[in-house]
Enzyme design. Structure first.
Site, PDB file in Angstrom:
ATOM      1  N   ASP A  33       0.865  -1.186   0.000  1.00  0.00           N
ATOM      2  CA  ASP A  33       0.000   0.000   0.000  1.00  0.00           C
ATOM      3  C   ASP A  33       0.900   1.233   0.000  1.00  0.00           C
ATOM      4  OD1 ASP A  33      -3.269   0.194   1.031  1.00  0.00           O
ATOM      5  OD2 ASP A  33      -2.086   2.037   0.871  1.00  0.00           O
ATOM      6  N   LEU A  35      -0.244   3.997   1.181  1.00  0.00           N
ATOM      7  CA  LEU A  35      -0.777   4.777   2.302  1.00  0.00           C
ATOM      8  C   LEU A  35      -1.183   6.182   1.877  1.00  0.00           C
ATOM      9  CD1 LEU A  35       1.638   3.530   5.102  1.00  0.00           C
ATOM     10  CD2 LEU A  35      -0.647   2.681   4.525  1.00  0.00           C
ATOM     11  N   GLU A  84      -7.810   4.502  -6.265  1.00  0.00           N
ATOM     12  CA  GLU A  84      -8.578   5.636  -5.773  1.00  0.00           C
ATOM     13  C   GLU A  84     -10.027   5.203  -5.917  1.00  0.00           C
ATOM     14  OE1 GLU A  84      -7.723   8.459  -4.389  1.00  0.00           O
ATOM     15  OE2 GLU A  84      -5.580   8.072  -4.512  1.00  0.00           O
ATOM     16  N   THR A 100      -3.471   6.025 -10.889  1.00  0.00           N
ATOM     17  CA  THR A 100      -3.430   4.822 -10.040  1.00  0.00           C
ATOM     18  C   THR A 100      -4.235   3.681 -10.659  1.00  0.00           C
ATOM     19  OG1 THR A 100      -3.026   5.948  -7.959  1.00  0.00           O
ATOM     20  CG2 THR A 100      -4.234   3.880  -7.823  1.00  0.00           C
ATOM     21  N   THR A 125     -15.538  -3.137 -10.212  1.00  0.00           N
ATOM     22  CA  THR A 125     -16.770  -2.636  -9.582  1.00  0.00           C
ATOM     23  C   THR A 125     -17.945  -2.740 -10.550  1.00  0.00           C
ATOM     24  OG1 THR A 125     -17.848  -0.584  -8.887  1.00  0.00           O
ATOM     25  CG2 THR A 125     -15.924  -0.334 -10.262  1.00  0.00           C
ATOM     26  N   ASP A 126     -19.133  -2.854  -9.988  1.00  0.00           N
ATOM     27  CA  ASP A 126     -20.330  -2.850 -10.839  1.00  0.00           C
ATOM     28  C   ASP A 126     -20.546  -1.496 -11.505  1.00  0.00           C
ATOM     29  OD1 ASP A 126     -21.106  -1.395  -8.578  1.00  0.00           O
ATOM     30  OD2 ASP A 126     -22.951  -2.527  -8.232  1.00  0.00           O
ATOM     31  N   GLU A 127     -19.826  -0.471 -11.012  1.00  0.00           N
ATOM     32  CA  GLU A 127     -20.031   0.864 -11.574  1.00  0.00           C
ATOM     33  C   GLU A 127     -19.572   0.961 -13.028  1.00  0.00           C
ATOM     34  OE1 GLU A 127     -19.264   4.158  -8.903  1.00  0.00           O
ATOM     35  OE2 GLU A 127     -19.553   2.870  -7.163  1.00  0.00           O
ATOM     36  N   TYR A 153     -14.249   8.088 -11.820  1.00  0.00           N
ATOM     37  CA  TYR A 153     -13.874   6.861 -11.097  1.00  0.00           C
ATOM     38  C   TYR A 153     -14.238   5.622 -11.898  1.00  0.00           C
ATOM     39  CZ  TYR A 153     -14.590   2.883  -7.940  1.00  0.00           C
ATOM     40  OH  TYR A 153     -14.598   1.624  -7.390  1.00  0.00           O
ATOM     41  N   LYS A 157     -11.883   2.660 -13.696  1.00  0.00           N
ATOM     42  CA  LYS A 157     -11.978   1.221 -13.373  1.00  0.00           C
ATOM     43  C   LYS A 157     -12.293   0.423 -14.634  1.00  0.00           C
ATOM     44  CE  LYS A 157     -11.766  -0.488  -9.800  1.00  0.00           C
ATOM     45  NZ  LYS A 157     -10.601  -1.020  -9.055  1.00  0.00           N
ATOM     46  N   ASN A 183     -19.907  -2.289  -1.000  1.00  0.00           N
ATOM     47  CA  ASN A 183     -19.559  -3.026   0.221  1.00  0.00           C
ATOM     48  C   ASN A 183     -19.789  -2.150   1.449  1.00  0.00           C
ATOM     49  OD1 ASN A 183     -16.782  -5.269  -0.410  1.00  0.00           O
ATOM     50  ND2 ASN A 183     -18.362  -4.663  -1.832  1.00  0.00           N
ATOM     51  N   LEU A 193     -20.851   6.372   2.241  1.00  0.00           N
ATOM     52  CA  LEU A 193     -22.180   6.627   2.822  1.00  0.00           C
ATOM     53  C   LEU A 193     -22.364   6.097   4.252  1.00  0.00           C
ATOM     54  CD1 LEU A 193     -25.168   7.659   2.285  1.00  0.00           C
ATOM     55  CD2 LEU A 193     -25.682   5.261   1.826  1.00  0.00           C
TER      56      LEU A 193
HETATM   57  P1  NAD Z   1     -10.125   2.225  -0.192  1.00  0.00           P
HETATM   58  O1  NAD Z   1     -10.071   3.589  -0.782  1.00  0.00           O
HETATM   59  O2  NAD Z   1     -10.625   2.034   1.192  1.00  0.00           O
HETATM   60  O3  NAD Z   1      -8.665   1.577  -0.233  1.00  0.00           O
HETATM   61  C1  NAD Z   1      -7.808   1.722  -1.318  1.00  0.00           C
HETATM   62  C2  NAD Z   1      -6.380   1.442  -0.818  1.00  0.00           C
HETATM   63  O4  NAD Z   1      -5.498   1.553  -1.950  1.00  0.00           O
HETATM   64  C3  NAD Z   1      -5.909   2.441   0.235  1.00  0.00           C
HETATM   65  O5  NAD Z   1      -5.305   1.740   1.300  1.00  0.00           O
HETATM   66  C4  NAD Z   1      -4.877   3.283  -0.517  1.00  0.00           C
HETATM   67  O6  NAD Z   1      -3.832   3.763   0.319  1.00  0.00           O
HETATM   68  C5  NAD Z   1      -4.357   2.299  -1.540  1.00  0.00           C
HETATM   69  N1  NAD Z   1      -3.802   2.964  -2.732  1.00  0.00           N
HETATM   70  C6  NAD Z   1      -4.364   3.991  -3.418  1.00  0.00           C
HETATM   71  N2  NAD Z   1      -3.533   4.364  -4.417  1.00  0.00           N
HETATM   72  C7  NAD Z   1      -2.448   3.543  -4.361  1.00  0.00           C
HETATM   73  C8  NAD Z   1      -1.266   3.418  -5.123  1.00  0.00           C
HETATM   74  N3  NAD Z   1      -1.025   4.238  -6.161  1.00  0.00           N
HETATM   75  N4  NAD Z   1      -0.381   2.465  -4.795  1.00  0.00           N
HETATM   76  C9  NAD Z   1      -0.602   1.638  -3.747  1.00  0.00           C
HETATM   77  N5  NAD Z   1      -1.715   1.715  -2.970  1.00  0.00           N
HETATM   78  C10 NAD Z   1      -2.619   2.654  -3.278  1.00  0.00           C
HETATM   79  O7  NAD Z   1     -10.954   1.380  -1.246  1.00  0.00           O
HETATM   80  P2  NAD Z   1     -11.834   0.051  -1.031  1.00  0.00           P
HETATM   81  O8  NAD Z   1     -13.226   0.460  -0.789  1.00  0.00           O
HETATM   82  O9  NAD Z   1     -11.135  -0.856  -0.098  1.00  0.00           O
HETATM   83  O10 NAD Z   1     -11.783  -0.553  -2.503  1.00  0.00           O
HETATM   84  C11 NAD Z   1     -10.797  -1.528  -2.869  1.00  0.00           C
HETATM   85  C12 NAD Z   1     -11.032  -1.949  -4.312  1.00  0.00           C
HETATM   86  O11 NAD Z   1     -12.336  -2.484  -4.448  1.00  0.00           O
HETATM   87  C13 NAD Z   1     -10.951  -0.787  -5.301  1.00  0.00           C
HETATM   88  O12 NAD Z   1     -10.274  -1.243  -6.449  1.00  0.00           O
HETATM   89  C14 NAD Z   1     -12.396  -0.455  -5.608  1.00  0.00           C
HETATM   90  O13 NAD Z   1     -12.526   0.063  -6.918  1.00  0.00           O
HETATM   91  C15 NAD Z   1     -13.037  -1.823  -5.490  1.00  0.00           C
HETATM   92  N6  NAD Z   1     -14.469  -1.847  -5.113  1.00  0.00           N
HETATM   93  C16 NAD Z   1     -14.880  -1.186  -3.982  1.00  0.00           C
HETATM   94  C17 NAD Z   1     -16.224  -1.271  -3.609  1.00  0.00           C
HETATM   95  C18 NAD Z   1     -16.726  -0.589  -2.370  1.00  0.00           C
HETATM   96  O14 NAD Z   1     -17.926  -0.592  -2.119  1.00  0.00           O
HETATM   97  N7  NAD Z   1     -15.872  -0.026  -1.528  1.00  0.00           N
HETATM   98  C19 NAD Z   1     -17.117  -2.013  -4.391  1.00  0.00           C
HETATM   99  C20 NAD Z   1     -16.654  -2.678  -5.530  1.00  0.00           C
HETATM  100  C21 NAD Z   1     -15.307  -2.590  -5.863  1.00  0.00           C
HETATM  101  P1  TYD Z   2     -20.824   6.062  -1.826  1.00  0.00           P
HETATM  102  O1  TYD Z   2     -20.678   5.399  -0.502  1.00  0.00           O
HETATM  103  O2  TYD Z   2     -19.955   7.228  -2.158  1.00  0.00           O
HETATM  104  O3  TYD Z   2     -20.658   4.901  -2.922  1.00  0.00           O
HETATM  105  P2  TYD Z   2     -20.925   4.938  -4.530  1.00  0.00           P
HETATM  106  O4  TYD Z   2     -21.105   6.344  -4.951  1.00  0.00           O
HETATM  107  O5  TYD Z   2     -19.664   4.356  -5.067  1.00  0.00           O
HETATM  108  O6  TYD Z   2     -22.131   4.094  -4.745  1.00  0.00           O
HETATM  109  O7  TYD Z   2     -22.332   6.530  -1.982  1.00  0.00           O
HETATM  110  C1  TYD Z   2     -23.387   5.616  -1.894  1.00  0.00           C
HETATM  111  C2  TYD Z   2     -24.676   6.361  -2.210  1.00  0.00           C
HETATM  112  O8  TYD Z   2     -24.908   7.318  -1.168  1.00  0.00           O
HETATM  113  C3  TYD Z   2     -24.617   7.156  -3.495  1.00  0.00           C
HETATM  114  O9  TYD Z   2     -25.887   7.105  -4.131  1.00  0.00           O
HETATM  115  C4  TYD Z   2     -24.326   8.570  -3.047  1.00  0.00           C
HETATM  116  C5  TYD Z   2     -24.991   8.642  -1.688  1.00  0.00           C
HETATM  117  N1  TYD Z   2     -24.361   9.545  -0.699  1.00  0.00           N
HETATM  118  C6  TYD Z   2     -25.127  10.509  -0.035  1.00  0.00           C
HETATM  119  O10 TYD Z   2     -26.324  10.654  -0.269  1.00  0.00           O
HETATM  120  N2  TYD Z   2     -24.505  11.316   0.873  1.00  0.00           N
HETATM  121  C7  TYD Z   2     -23.177  11.202   1.146  1.00  0.00           C
HETATM  122  O11 TYD Z   2     -22.649  11.998   1.979  1.00  0.00           O
HETATM  123  C8  TYD Z   2     -22.413  10.194   0.486  1.00  0.00           C
HETATM  124  C9  TYD Z   2     -20.942  10.036   0.765  1.00  0.00           C
HETATM  125  C10 TYD Z   2     -23.054   9.382  -0.433  1.00  0.00           C
END
Ligand code: NAD
Ligand code: TYD
Length: 339
Positions: A33, A35, A84, A100, A125-127, A153, A157, A183, A193
């Site tokens: 990472d 960080l 990111e 990144t 991601t599903d996005e 974003y 991806k 997640n 959120l």
């Molecule tokens: P997060 O932002 O919590 O964690 C990302 C981590 O990557 C951080 O620890 C950050 O320091 C590290 N990082 C960022 N840039 C870096 C770089 N250049 N080199 C090394 N490390 C770096 O994100 P998350 O929610 O844990 O998501 C992890 C993965 O899952 C991502 O690829 C995201 O697109 C994917 N994803 C997330 C969700 C969700 O709901 N959170 C859903 C589907 C997919």
């Molecule tokens: P988020 O957790 O940013 O995930 P994603 O945009 O990747 O789905 O947001 C989840 C949903 O919540 C999204 O529809 C945006 C909404 N949202 C708010 O309404 N208020 C907030 O402060 C945030 C961060 C998200």
């Protein structure tokens, strides 16, 4: 098996490290990472006590550093979580997302190819599928839904996914891709959120709901996502894409109200704010492929997972208070500044 987990100090990466250490006593893990603001070494304190885990501070966009790590460690498997990950930040400044999420993926794949890694998994991601209308509940994302992104974003991806598929086709690169829905769970950065709403509710400050709060997301407990990735690494077919989701669609406003109710806080804290630009309306995953091919099923019901998550944030206030106060930067300096 020796596994490289990138983004290991982030939300899902860290949960995955703990899942693998508990599930596979025979495996070793290196957590990489850089960080960024989203990475938190405190999250990995438990793993660091385990002799099977080591942390490597490196940036996936740094080709030399990535190459050094691969030459030292000889990984069997690479799982790329590093990214990111926050849509709102990507709207403010897309540049680092492209660097990144796209170039970082290329650099990792180049190293994996050079050092003969047996399997590379891209956490997507599903996005990448864009969004679905609110009034057509029968529509779900399948693996063949066209890629059609909305935010910088999701565009970054999707670009990475296309590059992974190009490496697979051109070089026979042994890659898999998973596309998961939203997640939630322990260690999620309080800009997303659910943790943001928990944090604000606990502080009795307004809960900012975008637009009318009617946008729908398909929520999955983080451990169920980790389980799916673990199965894909071990049993998934090279070249395959797997959608991951638990048929759990919820409107944002309903989640916010559940959080307030559980915490015993008034709904008057809800504040409707200006909508996100390009805000995706609805995400909904069809997980039939991973269920049929690998037998994956989600285990945590949303009502239980949400309570566990809120309880975790209540029990781990220092974890997120440090982040919010900027204490984390000082923590890192203290731990690593003089090494
Ligand atoms: P997060 O932002 O919590 O964690 C990302 C981590 O990557 C951080 O620890 C950050 O320091 C590290 N990082 C960022 N840039 C870096 C770089 N250049 N080199 C090394 N490390 C770096 O994100 P998350 O929610 O844990 O998501 C992890 C993965 O899952 C991502 O690829 C995201 O697109 C994917 N994803 C997330 C969700 C969700 O709901 N959170 C859903 C589907 C997919
Ligand atoms: P988020 O957790 O940013 O995930 P994603 O945009 O990747 O789905 O947001 C989840 C949903 O919540 C999204 O529809 C945006 C909404 N949202 C708010 O309404 N208020 C907030 O402060 C945030 C961060 C998200």
């Amino acid at each position: 098996m020796k596994i490289l987990v990138t983004g290991a100090a982030g939300f899902i990466g860290a949960n995955f490290v703990y899942y693998e250490l508990a599930k596979h006593p025979e495996d070793g893990i290196v957590g990489l990472d850089s960080l960024t603001y989203a990475g938190n070494l405190e999250t990995l304190e438990g793993a660091a006590k385990d002799g099977r885990f080591r942390f490597a501070k490196a940036d996936i966009t740094d080709r030399a550093a990535v190459g050094r790590l691969f030459s030292e460690e000889r990984f069997d498997v690479v799982v790329n979580f590093a990214a990111e990950s926050h849509v709102d930040r990507s709207i403010e400044d897309p540049s680092v997302f492209l660097l990144t999420n796209i170039i970082g993926t290329q650099i990792l794949m180049d190293a994996a190819k050079k050092y003969g890694v047996g399997r590379y998994h891209q956490v997507s991601t599903d996005e990448v599928y864009g969004d679905l209308p609110l009034d057509r509940p029968e529509l779900l994302f399948t693996e063949t839904t066209p890629i059609k992104t909305s935010s910088p974003y999701s565009a970054s991806k999707a670009s990475a996914d296309l590059l992974v598929q190009a490496y697979q086709r051109t070089y026979g690169f042994p890659a898999t891709i998973s596309r998961c829905s939203n997640n939630y769970g322990p260690y999620q950065f309080p800009e997303k959120l659910i943790p943001l709403m928990i944090k604000n509710a606990l502080a009795d400050i307004p809960l900012p709901v975008y637009g009318e709060g009617l946008n729908v997301r398909d929520w999955l407990y983080v451990e169920d996502h980790c389980k799916a990735i673990d199965m894909i690494l071990r049993e998934g077919g090279a070249g395959e894409v797997y959608n991951i989701g638990g048929h759990n669609e919820m409107a944002n406003i309903d989640i916010v109200k559940l959080i307030l109710k559980y915490l015993g806080k008034p709904e008057s804290l809800i504040t409707f704010v200006t909508d996100r630009k390009g805000h995706d309306l609805r995400y909904a995953i069809d997980p039939a492929k991973i269920t049929g091919a690998l037998g994956w099923m989600p285990e945590t019901r949303f009502a239980d997972g949400l309570k566990q998550t809120i309880d975790w944030y209540l029990a781990n206030k220092p974890w997120w208070e440090n982040i919010v106060s900027g204490e984390y930067t000082r923590y890192y300096e203290k731990m690593y500044g003089n090494r």
